[in-house]
Design a protein around this motif. Sequence first.
Motif, PDB file in Angstrom:
ATOM      1  N   SER A  31      16.284  49.895 -14.984  1.00 20.45           N
ATOM      2  CA  SER A  31      15.761  49.148 -13.836  1.00 20.45           C
ATOM      3  C   SER A  31      14.651  48.189 -14.266  1.00 20.45           C
ATOM      4  CB  SER A  31      15.269  50.094 -12.740  1.00 20.45           C
ATOM      5  OG  SER A  31      14.219  50.909 -13.218  1.00 20.45           O
ATOM      6  N   LEU A  32      13.848  48.586 -15.240  1.00 21.50           N
ATOM      7  CA  LEU A  32      12.804  47.694 -15.769  1.00 21.50           C
ATOM      8  C   LEU A  32      13.439  46.457 -16.375  1.00 21.50           C
ATOM      9  CD1 LEU A  32       9.905  46.981 -16.782  1.00 21.50           C
ATOM     10  CD2 LEU A  32      10.445  48.344 -18.816  1.00 21.50           C
ATOM     11  N   TYR A  33      14.449  46.649 -17.205  1.00 17.14           N
ATOM     12  CA  TYR A  33      15.070  45.510 -17.873  1.00 17.14           C
ATOM     13  C   TYR A  33      15.757  44.581 -16.875  1.00 17.14           C
ATOM     14  CZ  TYR A  33      14.161  48.207 -22.096  1.00 17.14           C
ATOM     15  OH  TYR A  33      13.560  48.895 -23.104  1.00 17.14           O
ATOM     16  N   ARG A  34      16.443  45.139 -15.914  1.00 11.82           N
ATOM     17  CA  ARG A  34      17.148  44.298 -14.936  1.00 11.82           C
ATOM     18  C   ARG A  34      16.166  43.521 -14.055  1.00 11.82           C
ATOM     19  NH1 ARG A  34      20.421  48.505 -16.078  1.00 11.82           N
ATOM     20  NH2 ARG A  34      22.546  47.930 -16.671  1.00 11.82           N
ATOM     21  N   ARG A  35      15.033  44.105 -13.744  1.00 14.50           N
ATOM     22  CA  ARG A  35      14.008  43.382 -12.967  1.00 14.50           C
ATOM     23  C   ARG A  35      13.491  42.163 -13.717  1.00 14.50           C
ATOM     24  NH1 ARG A  35      11.763  48.537 -11.983  1.00 14.50           N
ATOM     25  NH2 ARG A  35      10.042  48.102 -13.384  1.00 14.50           N
ATOM     26  N   HIS A  47      26.048  53.875 -23.887  1.00 12.98           N
ATOM     27  CA  HIS A  47      24.999  52.860 -23.790  1.00 12.98           C
ATOM     28  C   HIS A  47      25.402  51.672 -22.920  1.00 12.98           C
ATOM     29  CE1 HIS A  47      23.557  54.952 -27.378  1.00 12.98           C
ATOM     30  NE2 HIS A  47      22.386  54.394 -27.151  1.00 12.98           N
ATOM     31  N   PHE A  48      24.392  51.120 -22.254  1.00 13.08           N
ATOM     32  CA  PHE A  48      24.505  49.797 -21.650  1.00 13.08           C
ATOM     33  C   PHE A  48      23.940  48.808 -22.668  1.00 13.08           C
ATOM     34  CE2 PHE A  48      24.117  52.168 -17.551  1.00 13.08           C
ATOM     35  CZ  PHE A  48      25.327  51.761 -17.001  1.00 13.08           C
ATOM     36  N   HIS A  49      24.609  47.678 -22.835  1.00 12.77           N
ATOM     37  CA  HIS A  49      24.137  46.592 -23.696  1.00 12.77           C
ATOM     38  C   HIS A  49      23.792  45.436 -22.769  1.00 12.77           C
ATOM     39  CE1 HIS A  49      25.417  48.296 -27.629  1.00 12.77           C
ATOM     40  NE2 HIS A  49      26.084  49.064 -26.796  1.00 12.77           N
ATOM     41  N   LEU A  50      22.587  44.926 -22.922  1.00 16.95           N
ATOM     42  CA  LEU A  50      22.075  43.887 -22.026  1.00 16.95           C
ATOM     43  C   LEU A  50      21.616  42.669 -22.810  1.00 16.95           C
ATOM     44  CD1 LEU A  50      19.743  46.083 -19.771  1.00 16.95           C
ATOM     45  CD2 LEU A  50      22.132  45.556 -19.388  1.00 16.95           C
ATOM     46  N   GLU A  51      21.587  41.548 -22.103  1.00 22.85           N
ATOM     47  CA  GLU A  51      21.013  40.323 -22.654  1.00 22.85           C
ATOM     48  C   GLU A  51      20.201  39.645 -21.575  1.00 22.85           C
ATOM     49  OE1 GLU A  51      23.005  37.507 -25.495  1.00 22.85           O
ATOM     50  OE2 GLU A  51      22.934  36.200 -23.733  1.00 22.85           O
ATOM     51  N   ARG A  52      19.094  39.111 -21.986  1.00 22.45           N
ATOM     52  CA  ARG A  52      18.272  38.304 -21.082  1.00 22.45           C
ATOM     53  C   ARG A  52      18.335  36.881 -21.618  1.00 22.45           C
ATOM     54  NH1 ARG A  52      13.397  35.350 -21.367  1.00 22.45           N
ATOM     55  NH2 ARG A  52      12.210  35.543 -19.487  1.00 22.45           N
ATOM     56  N   PRO A  53      19.060  35.983 -20.869  1.00 22.40           N
ATOM     57  CA  PRO A  53      19.189  34.598 -21.338  1.00 22.40           C
ATOM     58  C   PRO A  53      17.843  33.873 -21.345  1.00 22.40           C
ATOM     59  CG  PRO A  53      20.633  35.046 -19.451  1.00 22.40           C
ATOM     60  CD  PRO A  53      19.723  36.219 -19.614  1.00 22.40           C
ATOM     61  N   GLY A  67       2.416  50.519 -16.053  1.00 26.95           N
ATOM     62  CA  GLY A  67       2.507  49.068 -16.118  1.00 26.95           C
ATOM     63  C   GLY A  67       2.410  48.532 -17.532  1.00 26.95           C
ATOM     64  N   LEU A  68       2.082  49.387 -18.485  1.00 24.64           N
ATOM     65  CA  LEU A  68       1.936  48.937 -19.876  1.00 24.64           C
ATOM     66  C   LEU A  68       3.264  48.447 -20.445  1.00 24.64           C
ATOM     67  CD1 LEU A  68       0.102  48.575 -22.327  1.00 24.64           C
ATOM     68  CD2 LEU A  68       0.622  50.964 -22.943  1.00 24.64           C
ATOM     69  N   GLY A  69       4.331  49.182 -20.210  1.00 23.16           N
ATOM     70  CA  GLY A  69       5.640  48.769 -20.710  1.00 23.16           C
ATOM     71  C   GLY A  69       6.055  47.418 -20.156  1.00 23.16           C
ATOM     72  N   THR A  70       5.783  47.196 -18.882  1.00 21.77           N
ATOM     73  CA  THR A  70       6.096  45.904 -18.268  1.00 21.77           C
ATOM     74  C   THR A  70       5.292  44.791 -18.921  1.00 21.77           C
ATOM     75  OG1 THR A  70       6.690  46.928 -16.171  1.00 21.77           O
ATOM     76  CG2 THR A  70       6.065  44.594 -16.103  1.00 21.77           C
ATOM     77  N   ARG A  71       4.006  45.023 -19.149  1.00 21.08           N
ATOM     78  CA  ARG A  71       3.167  44.006 -19.806  1.00 21.08           C
ATOM     79  C   ARG A  71       3.719  43.645 -21.175  1.00 21.08           C
ATOM     80  NH1 ARG A  71      -2.513  45.772 -20.901  1.00 21.08           N
ATOM     81  NH2 ARG A  71      -2.656  43.689 -21.775  1.00 21.08           N
ATOM     82  N   ILE A  72       4.102  44.658 -21.944  1.00 20.29           N
ATOM     83  CA  ILE A  72       4.615  44.419 -23.289  1.00 20.29           C
ATOM     84  C   ILE A  72       5.952  43.694 -23.228  1.00 20.29           C
ATOM     85  CG2 ILE A  72       5.473  45.550 -25.375  1.00 20.29           C
ATOM     86  CD1 ILE A  72       3.306  47.769 -24.736  1.00 20.29           C
ATOM     87  N   LEU A  73       6.840  44.118 -22.330  1.00 13.54           N
ATOM     88  CA  LEU A  73       8.140  43.470 -22.201  1.00 13.54           C
ATOM     89  C   LEU A  73       7.979  42.000 -21.825  1.00 13.54           C
ATOM     90  CD1 LEU A  73      11.235  43.586 -22.160  1.00 13.54           C
ATOM     91  CD2 LEU A  73      11.057  44.305 -19.752  1.00 13.54           C
TER      92      LEU A  73
END
Length: 161
Positions: A135-139, A151-157, A103-109
């Motif tokens: 899956s973490l990033y998409r959640r 690579h997948f390139h993602l953006e979180r608006p 859960g640490l990575g989720t907290r930091i993200l």
Amino acid sequence: MRPATPLLDPLPPDLEFEPLPPTEAAFLFSFAVKKDALGEHVAARWGWDDDFQRGVHRQRFEARPFLAILRNGEAVGTLSFVVEDDHIRLGEFYLLGQHRNTGLGTRILVHALDQADAIGRPVRLEYLKWNPVGSLYRRHGFVDTHMTETHFHLERPVPMT
């Protein structure tokens, strides 16, 4: 030359983010964390060539500001959080093995995303297609913008308020 980066605020009760200086010791730490976190995913596709990977990592380390992730004063990972004109670039986000899947990575993200939202910028990143971290990033609201062979390139608006 490494660009300046804003510090991420501490994340109580146990996390701080400290800039890694441009020293050999800091480089070796950041490379060890990357190898621990990403090595198996690189090796699955290409094998792990330590000299080649060191060279690639050195280029990134010299070009990007890295932060050490400190948990109760112990260095447990790295992160790069760079504010650009129209977005924030999140990268080099690696945790040592014993700190993954806790859960640490989720907290930091979530913390990094909250800070991005506070300044009103979307967050961009990329990751190896066969790394399960997607899956973490998409959640957390990241969407695909494009992909390359590797690579997948993602953006979180920025969330609508």
